[in-house]
Design an enzyme around this catalytic site. Sequence first.
Site, PDB file in Angstrom:
ATOM      1  CB  SER A 199      -1.023  -0.118   1.319  1.00 45.91           C
ATOM      2  OG  SER A 199      -1.567   0.983   1.339  1.00 45.91           O
ATOM      3  CB  CYS A 327     -11.556   3.192  16.944  1.00 50.05           C
ATOM      4  SG  CYS A 327     -12.805   4.376  17.810  1.00 50.05           S
TER       5      CYS A 327
HETATM    6  C1  PLP Z   1      -0.844  -4.798   7.816  1.00 52.39           C
HETATM    7  C2  PLP Z   1      -1.799  -4.022   7.110  1.00 52.39           C
HETATM    8  N1  PLP Z   1      -2.606  -4.834   6.064  1.00 52.39           N
HETATM    9  C3  PLP Z   1      -3.461  -3.899   5.434  1.00 52.39           C
HETATM   10  C4  PLP Z   1      -3.788  -2.684   5.536  1.00 52.39           C
HETATM   11  C5  PLP Z   1      -4.793  -1.965   4.780  1.00 52.39           C
HETATM   12  O1  PLP Z   1      -4.273  -1.296   3.792  1.00 52.39           O
HETATM   13  P1  PLP Z   1      -4.807   0.335   3.334  1.00 52.39           P
HETATM   14  O2  PLP Z   1      -5.176   1.062   4.442  1.00 52.39           O
HETATM   15  O3  PLP Z   1      -4.267   0.903   2.227  1.00 52.39           O
HETATM   16  O4  PLP Z   1      -6.335  -0.652   2.793  1.00 52.39           O
HETATM   17  C6  PLP Z   1      -2.797  -1.973   6.773  1.00 52.39           C
HETATM   18  C7  PLP Z   1      -3.328  -0.607   7.152  1.00 52.39           C
HETATM   19  O5  PLP Z   1      -3.235  -0.126   8.215  1.00 52.39           O
HETATM   20  C8  PLP Z   1      -2.267  -2.928   7.161  1.00 52.39           C
HETATM   21  O6  PLP Z   1      -1.059  -2.447   8.327  1.00 52.39           O
END
Ligand code: PLP
Length: 383
Positions: A199, A327
Amino acid sequence: MELIYLDHAATTPVLPEVVEAMLPYWTGAYGNPSSTHQAGREARMALSAARDRISAFVGCAPSELVFTGSGTESDNMALFGAAEAYRERGRHIITTQIEHHAVLHACERLEQLGYEVTYVPVDRFGQVSPNDVEEAIRPDTILISVMYGNNEVGTLQPIEAIGRLARERGICFHVDAVQALAHVPINLRELPVDLMSFSAHKLNGPKGVGALYIAKNIRVTPLLYGGAQERKRRPATENTAGIAGFAKAVEIFDRNRYEVQQKMEKLRQEMVTGLERRLAPGQFVVNGHPTEKLPHILNVSFPGISTETMLMNLDLAGVMASSGSACTSGSLEISHVLKAMKLPDEVTQSAIRFSFGPGNDSGQMAAAATAVETIISRLRTKG
Ligand SMILES: Cc1ncc(COP(=O)(O)O)c(C=O)c1O
């Protein structure tokens, strides 16, 4: 009052250089990358340059990288896509108790759809044992999903060992590397991993842009149906500006990788030392693995002071941190990660996640530790 942002695991500020790299694709080069005219070609070139840059950063072929709309979408595409593509082989999936909800809630949905999911436990440091994963494997296991680094406590998982187990048995292996991308060198040419989620907004890129690595021999049924974008794996007009920003963010991290890592480790250590100097023994405890950890995440509990109280007081003092957990309707849920680590209630109920970024400095660590000290002594006198 100086505001101190210590919530980089939630999201990061978009760097000015990244904004600059995105601007042309909203204004001059606004063409649709699928259009054959000049404006379209310009946008298509940006996409292809971004794909080259990001795939080189993680060590895969450009054709193995699919752009998505978020880390959440990448996780969902990996899980639903592989579950459906390999359904004829079996209906069993293995994951862990400490995954992000983008994986856990997708798994719950897959259970409703008739798949069976084993949620492997973790030790008190939040680490999964490859032996436990091995024991969970069944003849009908089609997919294993284990995150690279945990977003709440920062613990790194034994990805290589689990990947080897999966490879030996021909089971598809997905890794959520959303938190790890900027902080751990990733070389997909050497890692036994079939699917990996990323991401952009966790490394000073824009929100709403993600990517999924799909190894060339791996099948993933798409989540969306439409045009031929992303070789039909993720149809939709591409977010050209966002993708260009993702690539610029990666380029900047790539350039400064060593310095950033050193800085994150230094800041984390300074925060711990700052708390040690200011608080009495027993007033705080660090959660997570002592050595196998992401450098930018520090999870600390202050037994006797609830997470909500500490967060609220920190916020009033200008320090922005997080509980790390979801939350729901205004009240904090106890973190599923800390619960899985089987920590005492006073620890799970008082955990705070501080997470650092390249924009932070040593002065801020001292100021944040002082803010914690002031809050604790104020609450103790009141209490
Ligand atoms: C380990 C992990 N996976 C997936 C996500 C989700 O990513 P996005 O916010 O781009 O949807 C996050 C976001 O906090 C994350 O920390």
